[in-house]
Enzyme design. Sequence first.
Site, PDB file in Angstrom:
ATOM      1  N   ASN A  34      -5.566  -8.640  -1.707  1.00 35.66           N
ATOM      2  CA  ASN A  34      -6.961  -9.192  -2.093  1.00 35.66           C
ATOM      3  C   ASN A  34      -7.311  -8.967  -3.402  1.00 35.66           C
ATOM      4  OD1 ASN A  34      -7.353  -6.593  -2.000  1.00 35.66           O
ATOM      5  ND2 ASN A  34      -9.206  -6.449  -0.549  1.00 35.66           N
ATOM      6  N   THR A  37      -7.939  -4.116  -6.302  1.00 35.94           N
ATOM      7  CA  THR A  37      -7.431  -3.104  -7.498  1.00 35.94           C
ATOM      8  C   THR A  37      -6.093  -3.724  -7.996  1.00 35.94           C
ATOM      9  OG1 THR A  37      -6.009  -2.005  -5.780  1.00 35.94           O
ATOM     10  CG2 THR A  37      -8.208  -0.987  -6.411  1.00 35.94           C
ATOM     11  N   GLY A  38      -5.448  -4.734  -7.395  1.00 36.46           N
ATOM     12  CA  GLY A  38      -4.214  -5.350  -7.610  1.00 36.46           C
ATOM     13  C   GLY A  38      -4.390  -6.255  -9.187  1.00 36.46           C
ATOM     14  N   TYR A 147      -9.337   8.717   1.491  1.00 35.06           N
ATOM     15  CA  TYR A 147      -7.940   8.408   1.289  1.00 35.06           C
ATOM     16  C   TYR A 147      -7.023   9.228   2.299  1.00 35.06           C
ATOM     17  CZ  TYR A 147      -3.626   7.532  -1.338  1.00 35.06           C
ATOM     18  OH  TYR A 147      -2.198   7.058  -1.564  1.00 35.06           O
TER      19      TYR A 147
END
Length: 329
Positions: A34, A37-38, A147
Amino acid sequence: MAKRVLITGAAGFLGSHLCDRFIAEGYDVLAMDNLITGDLRNIEHLFPLKNFTFYNHDVSNYVYVPGELDYILHFASPASPIDYLKIPIQTLKVGSLGTHNLLGLAKAKSARILVASTSEVYGDPEMHPQKESYWGHVNPIGPRGVYDEAKRFQEAITMAYHRFHGLETRIVRIFNTYGPRMRLNDGRVLPAFIGQALRGEDFTVFGDGSQTRSFCYVDDLVEGIYRLLLSDYAEPVNIGNPDEITIREFADEIIELTGAKTKVDYKDLPHDDPKKRRPDITLARKLLNWEPKVSRNKGLKITLDYFKSLDREDLYKKDHKLFDKYIKR
């Protein structure tokens, strides 16, 4: 006919390297991200290939992929403190809802699924080095809990699908990994030090620098993941480099490597930051005949050359406000 693999988090650091590996092995690769963060630049070299398809999709929502699937690799998740402090709800959702959706897809497609867990499931460990049998020492309501607990839940639901539905599952517990395509300013120690060196800034060391980490070069990690996927072992496996070093010693290594004229600036240790981190890879050696091959010196030189090639905009991009707040608590 080529086997088909779905890789989530495909535009991220690890996901993009996995795409490269499976393309090289002759698979049809379906990449999903999505882009929260990529970065598409990590996989843009793959777009012209006939055996590569990209889906811009959030796996926390229902996941549909046409046709048969042989394997799923679930690597969609923020992984740095800056990211999961900035988007804590999304971090929890991708570890829970996202994993549930992909396990359901694997069941529907009769596909084998490998999920990316982390050494953070061990928390601030009371066992050293960390073995897979260790249950961890985690604060579920601390800043890192979004996390850590997302990953612990991810492991639990994966094993539930394995035991209840007979689904073929694999779990990799990833220790600190580095290499090209890391984000320079994502808050993790290695890119932080190199970024500060390249900008001529003082090095930021949290605590007294005596805490330890163990750094694995990305090619070694990908090899371990590939072997684990093709193994017949369903429970978690540590993949990482057991060569342990203190943060202060690591700072000295980066200073020597880069020739930086800098000093070290000490700050308060982050809340629940692990004091020790070193994998016990006895199981990976026995089960997968795997151990890391790339020395830290060699891997750091390759990584430094990559960071040097970045645009100045990337070199000076910062997003540390939330992280600084977390440090000062």
